[in-house]
Design a protein around this motif. Structure first.
Motif, PDB file in Angstrom:
ATOM      1  N   SER A   1     -28.461  20.261   5.628  1.00 30.06           N
ATOM      2  CA  SER A   1     -28.525  19.076   6.720  1.00 30.06           C
ATOM      3  C   SER A   1     -27.678  19.850   7.863  1.00 30.06           C
ATOM      4  O   SER A   1     -27.030  20.662   7.759  1.00 30.06           O
ATOM      5  CB  SER A   1     -28.097  17.995   6.045  1.00 30.06           C
ATOM      6  N   THR A   2     -28.120  19.095   8.828  1.00 31.36           N
ATOM      7  CA  THR A   2     -27.114  19.629  10.090  1.00 31.36           C
ATOM      8  C   THR A   2     -25.589  18.935  10.005  1.00 31.36           C
ATOM      9  O   THR A   2     -25.387  17.989   9.575  1.00 31.36           O
ATOM     10  CB  THR A   2     -27.855  19.096  11.610  1.00 31.36           C
ATOM     11  N   ALA A   3     -24.789  19.818  10.454  1.00 36.76           N
ATOM     12  CA  ALA A   3     -23.302  19.533  10.232  1.00 36.76           C
ATOM     13  C   ALA A   3     -22.939  18.261  11.537  1.00 36.76           C
ATOM     14  O   ALA A   3     -23.531  18.395  12.443  1.00 36.76           O
ATOM     15  CB  ALA A   3     -22.324  20.692  10.630  1.00 36.76           C
TER      16      ALA A   3
ATOM     17  N   GLU B   1     -14.588  13.467   5.082  1.00 30.89           N
ATOM     18  CA  GLU B   1     -15.634  13.349   3.930  1.00 30.89           C
ATOM     19  C   GLU B   1     -14.985  13.839   2.708  1.00 30.89           C
ATOM     20  O   GLU B   1     -15.125  13.110   1.482  1.00 30.89           O
ATOM     21  CB  GLU B   1     -16.857  13.983   4.478  1.00 30.89           C
ATOM     22  N   LEU B   2     -14.206  14.884   2.751  1.00 27.93           N
ATOM     23  CA  LEU B   2     -13.727  15.285   1.552  1.00 27.93           C
ATOM     24  C   LEU B   2     -12.580  14.629   1.165  1.00 27.93           C
ATOM     25  O   LEU B   2     -12.562  14.184  -0.117  1.00 27.93           O
ATOM     26  CB  LEU B   2     -13.140  16.866   1.967  1.00 27.93           C
ATOM     27  N   GLY B   3     -11.731  13.931   2.023  1.00 27.38           N
ATOM     28  CA  GLY B   3     -10.799  12.830   1.642  1.00 27.38           C
ATOM     29  C   GLY B   3     -11.579  11.800   0.882  1.00 27.38           C
ATOM     30  O   GLY B   3     -11.063  11.043  -0.243  1.00 27.38           O
TER      31      GLY B   3
ATOM     32  N   ARG C   1     -24.873  20.148   2.753  1.00 26.95           N
ATOM     33  CA  ARG C   1     -24.077  20.892   3.778  1.00 26.95           C
ATOM     34  C   ARG C   1     -22.632  20.554   3.472  1.00 26.95           C
ATOM     35  O   ARG C   1     -22.254  20.014   2.391  1.00 26.95           O
ATOM     36  CB  ARG C   1     -23.996  20.057   5.441  1.00 26.95           C
ATOM     37  N   GLU C   2     -21.845  21.410   4.186  1.00 26.42           N
ATOM     38  CA  GLU C   2     -20.297  21.437   3.940  1.00 26.42           C
ATOM     39  C   GLU C   2     -19.663  19.817   4.344  1.00 26.42           C
ATOM     40  O   GLU C   2     -19.863  19.515   5.270  1.00 26.42           O
ATOM     41  CB  GLU C   2     -19.532  22.695   4.587  1.00 26.42           C
TER      42      GLU C   2
ATOM     43  N   GLN D   1     -19.036  21.573  -5.206  1.00 25.21           N
ATOM     44  CA  GLN D   1     -20.327  21.929  -5.188  1.00 25.21           C
ATOM     45  C   GLN D   1     -21.474  21.026  -5.300  1.00 25.21           C
ATOM     46  O   GLN D   1     -22.562  20.937  -4.595  1.00 25.21           O
ATOM     47  CB  GLN D   1     -20.671  23.109  -6.226  1.00 25.21           C
ATOM     48  N   THR D   2     -20.926  19.990  -6.242  1.00 25.05           N
ATOM     49  CA  THR D   2     -21.652  18.809  -6.106  1.00 25.05           C
ATOM     50  C   THR D   2     -22.010  18.134  -4.953  1.00 25.05           C
ATOM     51  O   THR D   2     -22.956  17.598  -4.508  1.00 25.05           O
ATOM     52  CB  THR D   2     -21.422  17.828  -7.302  1.00 25.05           C
ATOM     53  N   ILE D   3     -20.716  17.955  -4.243  1.00 24.58           N
ATOM     54  CA  ILE D   3     -20.700  17.326  -3.018  1.00 24.58           C
ATOM     55  C   ILE D   3     -21.540  17.878  -1.997  1.00 24.58           C
ATOM     56  O   ILE D   3     -22.169  17.460  -1.217  1.00 24.58           O
ATOM     57  CB  ILE D   3     -19.274  17.097  -2.507  1.00 24.58           C
ATOM     58  N   ILE D   4     -21.491  19.121  -1.839  1.00 19.48           N
ATOM     59  CA  ILE D   4     -22.298  20.109  -0.954  1.00 19.48           C
ATOM     60  C   ILE D   4     -23.934  19.650  -1.250  1.00 19.48           C
ATOM     61  O   ILE D   4     -24.695  19.534  -0.392  1.00 19.48           O
ATOM     62  CB  ILE D   4     -22.083  21.536  -1.212  1.00 19.48           C
TER      63      ILE D   4
END
Length: 773
Positions: free
Chosen positions: A2-4, A47-49, A41-42, A33-36
């Motif tokens: 997906s687009t960042a 989103e990480l939080g 996408r990264e 890796q599951t989140i990606i």
């Protein structure tokens, strides 16, 4: 891929996500890796939080869900008169149980362990505030609080500091908001040094038709933020609660929230008034752990919809907050409400009346995405269900700790048994320990009479409140129990025993147990020995619940409770609600008049393992936890309740920590001037210390008027219940004990025992020269 997403408006958040940053957020490489994979996408930093808090143990139960499935979530009995589960565990903020007449109770227990170590006052206070919100979010009016507390020994200055802060925090929040605190339980043991346990429980009442759900439904319906503005306090609190405490944990003070009970009182009244407006509220969710993140994604996930919010509209009490801070803040006294489109004015008028924020910050959308905007930019975009239903689930390795084989084989033969002089000196020593001594120093700081409904105040086997529902009264009893020593030495028996004691306490108060909520406090689940104690304790609790046909309606799992010496003792805390049919059936543990006969149900104790006697007198933590016969327990409880309803019971009190003599003394400590004459004749070969201070389960002391003694004992025999008279209440203020066939006499003055018992905590908290902290 997906687009960042576009760059975040705050340059500070435009960081490259490195393995180190992932680790700092408490996520494993495979979880990242599951989140990606989910996003395609990264993730960005916001989103990480968001993923880190929602996938923390505190929010996702990723290490415990597999065990929680062992609990019954409904009654096996078909069409029960009362006790039907209306909202099951895991469905909403709290479980709801029918109590008859179209009325119900919502209740739940939660932990605030780690915050209370770092900031004792605020940690405990906001723990109380959070559990209250869980209850009124369901549409219920809170009517009682209890708490279960565990600390290290009071000889430690740090422990005294923690006790002062925690107790004053609990008292401050509950007293200010005006909800009675009717008791709970408190234990002091070295294993809790550096990691206290602060578990708060709340119960509220509501009609069946008042139950509210936390689901976002109806495309286009507005999403409202109500309550206090958002600040930077509590950032990452859910993640903080999902890791071990260390010497560096004091640096996590920003992860501890700040509470305002007066603001919460306004929020409570405004929310209840809003929810009384027909069909206005579609869904409502407390902003607790993970704050706006959790409330947003959980409501969307439950409603199987999408949701979009604009952070520019979120009320903020600090300037310059970025999307990461706003989404992860755990500022208190806030709610998320979804209302019917076109009725915005109604909710705004209610909250304007109570001088609170009510701001539309978003709307329900088609699809399944949770979209977050800030300063005109999309800063987070993800499937809502990925945060709730797709969190990782682990099956951890379980290995029995090596010490258990040794402790299970322990025999007391190496210990000299007590003689009469040993008995005389031992009883005051036990009553002097804060675990067994009086808790007035704590309870007198709580307002347990506010709302004018308290019938049995703190200090008896269970607290009881009277609530007016329609044109009738209901009497609700609440008891908390949990024994870390038992679970350390035998986690399965400890789990069974915690449930058995709690139900027994309710029976002693005249109540029939309806349902249970639990707080499971354990160490690091990645350690196989810790996970073994977790698994076995849960298995014991579940087996007991099934035996009693008592459903589990929810609760809390608190893991990573460790200090520099290792894990705390495994400490599952259970809180069971019971119903008493009539005011005349409410029973306390205290004898009233001279001449009353004292009857022991269950026979003399005969087990010494895991007892407070071994700990306090011999400095030992050995043996197995006492065994529990659940069928015998059920029979005895049913018999006791029948006798209470027949009017033949003056007082009832279960034997627990400290054993027979401690329990007998406790029955004298309400009415001055009373004494007892007790005769104990152990069977040949039985140890005297085990008889007098052992903690065998399934034992209950009952005080009956002389005129009812024969009928009581006859009914016990007919019901297959072991019961026998062991003494009488006197008016001479002496506790007289006759031992064996020779009737060797041991005497104490009740007032001396009372003074020792009452000052056990107070004298340690107010030592001369102690700097008050």
């Amino acid at each position: 891929m997906s687009t960042a997403l576009p760059p975040n408006p705050d340059p500070v958040l435009n960081k490259v996500i490195t393995p180190e940053l992932v680790e700092q957020h408490g996520l494993l490489p495979e979880e990242y890796q599951t989140i990606i994979r989910i996003l395609g996408r990264e993730p960005n930093l916001t989103e990480l939080g968001i993923f880190s808090v929602m996938w923390s143990e505190h929010c996702s139960y990723k290490n415990s869900r597999v065990l929680l499935k062992l609990f019954p979530n409904d009654k096996a009995e078909e069409n029960p008169e009362v006790g039907r589960v209306l909202v099951k565990a895991g469905e909403e903020n709290a479980g709801v149980i029918d109590i008859g007449g179209g009325w119900a109770v919502a209740f739940k227990i939660e932990s605030h362990n780690h915050p209370s170590f770092v900031e004792p006052f605020e940690g405990a206070a906001t723990g109380v505030g959070g559990i209250i919100r869980d209850i009124f979010t369901m549409g219920a009016r809170p009517v009682l609080l209890t708490n279960s507390l565990r600390f290290g020994e009071l000889e430690s200055a740090e422990v005294r500091h923690l006790v002062r802060g925690v107790v004053s925090g609990i008292a401050h929040y509950g007293n200010c908001i005006g909800i009675p605190n009717i008791g709970g339980d408190i234990n002091f043991d070295p294993c809790y040094e550096g990691n206290p346990l602060v578990n708060a429980q709340c119960l509220g009442i509501l009609r069946h038709d008042q139950i509210k759900r936390g689901a976002a439904s109806g495309t286009g319906n507005p999403v409202y933020y109500v309550g206090a503005p958002t600040g930077r306090d509590g950032l990452g609190g859910a993640s903080f609660a999902s890791r071990e405490l260390t010497e560096e944990s004091q640096a996590d003070r920003p992860a501890v929230q700040k509470g305002d009970p007066f603001m919460e009182k306004l929020l409570l009244e405004a929310c209840l008034e809003m929810m009384e407006i027909p069909d206005l509220v579609v869904g409502i969710q407390d902003m607790g752990a993970a704050g706006l993140t959790c409330s947003t994604c959980e409501t969307a996930s439950r409603g199987e919809t999408g949701i979009e919010i604009d952070l520019d509209l979120v009320p903020q009490r600090e300037t310059g907050m970025n999307s990461y801070e706003i989404m992860l803040s755990e500022s208190q006294e806030r709610m998320l409400v979804i209302v019917k489109k076109g009725r915005e004015q109604e909710i705004e008028e209610v909250f304007e009346k109570w001088d609170l924020h009510a701001v539309q910050v978003g709307q329900v959308m088609d699809g399944d995405r949770m979209v977050v905007r800030h300063r005109g930019v999309v800063v987070a975009d993800m499937p809502a269900r990925s945060l709730t239903d797709e969190a990782p689930l682990y099956h951890r390795e379980a290995v029995q700790p090596a010490y258990m084989k040794t402790t299970w084989n322990w025999q007391p033969d190496a210990l000299a048994d007590l003689d009469s002089e040993g008995v005389k000196s031992t009883l005051p020593k036990l009553l002097d320990h804060p675990t067994l001594g009086g808790k007035q120093w704590v309870w007198r700081q709580y307002d347990h009479m506010v709302m004018a409904g308290t019938v049995v105040a703190p200090g008896s086997d269970a607290g009881v409140v009277c609530v007016h529902v329609g044109d009738e009264k209901k009497y609700l009893a609440m008891a908390n129990d949990g024994n870390g020593r038992y679970c350390c030495l035998d986690p399965y028996r400890g789990g069974v025993g915690a449930m058995a004691e709690c139900v027994r306490n309710l029976a002693c108060s005249g109540a029939r147990a309806l349902a249970m909520t639990d707080n499971l406090n354990f160490g690091n689940p990645n350690k196989p020995e810790v996970f073994y104690t977790f698994r076995e304790s849960v298995r014991g609790l579940a087996d007991a619940c099934n035996a009693y046909d008592i459903p589990v309606t929810g609760g809390n799992v608190s893991l990573y409770n460790e200090n520099q010496a290792g894990a705390i003792d495994p400490t599952p805390v259970v809180s069971v609600v019971g119903l008493i049919e009539e005011s005349g059936h409410v029973t306390r543990q205290f004898c009233r008049d001279p001449g009353e006969k004292l009857v022991l149900i269950g026979g003399l104790p005969d087990e010494l393992g895991a007892s407070q006697y071994l700990k306090i007198i011999h400095g030992l933590k050995v043996g197995r936890a006492p065994k529990v016969d659940l069928e015998v327990e059920k029979t005895q409880n049913a018999f006791l309740l029948t006798e209470i309803r027949a009017g033949r019971v003056v007082a009832a009190h279960d034997l627990s920590e400290g054993g027979l003599l401690v329990a007998l003394v406790e029955m004298l400590l309400d009415t001055g001037g009373l004494g007892m004459d007790i005769k104990v004749d152990p069977e040949p070969g039985r140890r005297l210390d085990a008889t007098l201070f052992g903690e065998s389960q399934g034992r209950i002391l009952v005080s009956v008027e002389p005129v009812h003694e024969e009928a009581f004992l006859t009914a016990a025999e007919a019901g297959g219940v072991i019961a026998g008279t062991i003494g009488v209440v006197t008016d001479d203020g002496r506790f007289n004990l006759g031992l064996g066939s020779d009737n060797v006499a041991v005497h104490w003055t009740v007032e001396d025992l009372r003074e020792t018992w009452e000052k056990s905590i107070e004298k340690r908290m107010e030592r001369p020269g102690l700097v008050q902290t």
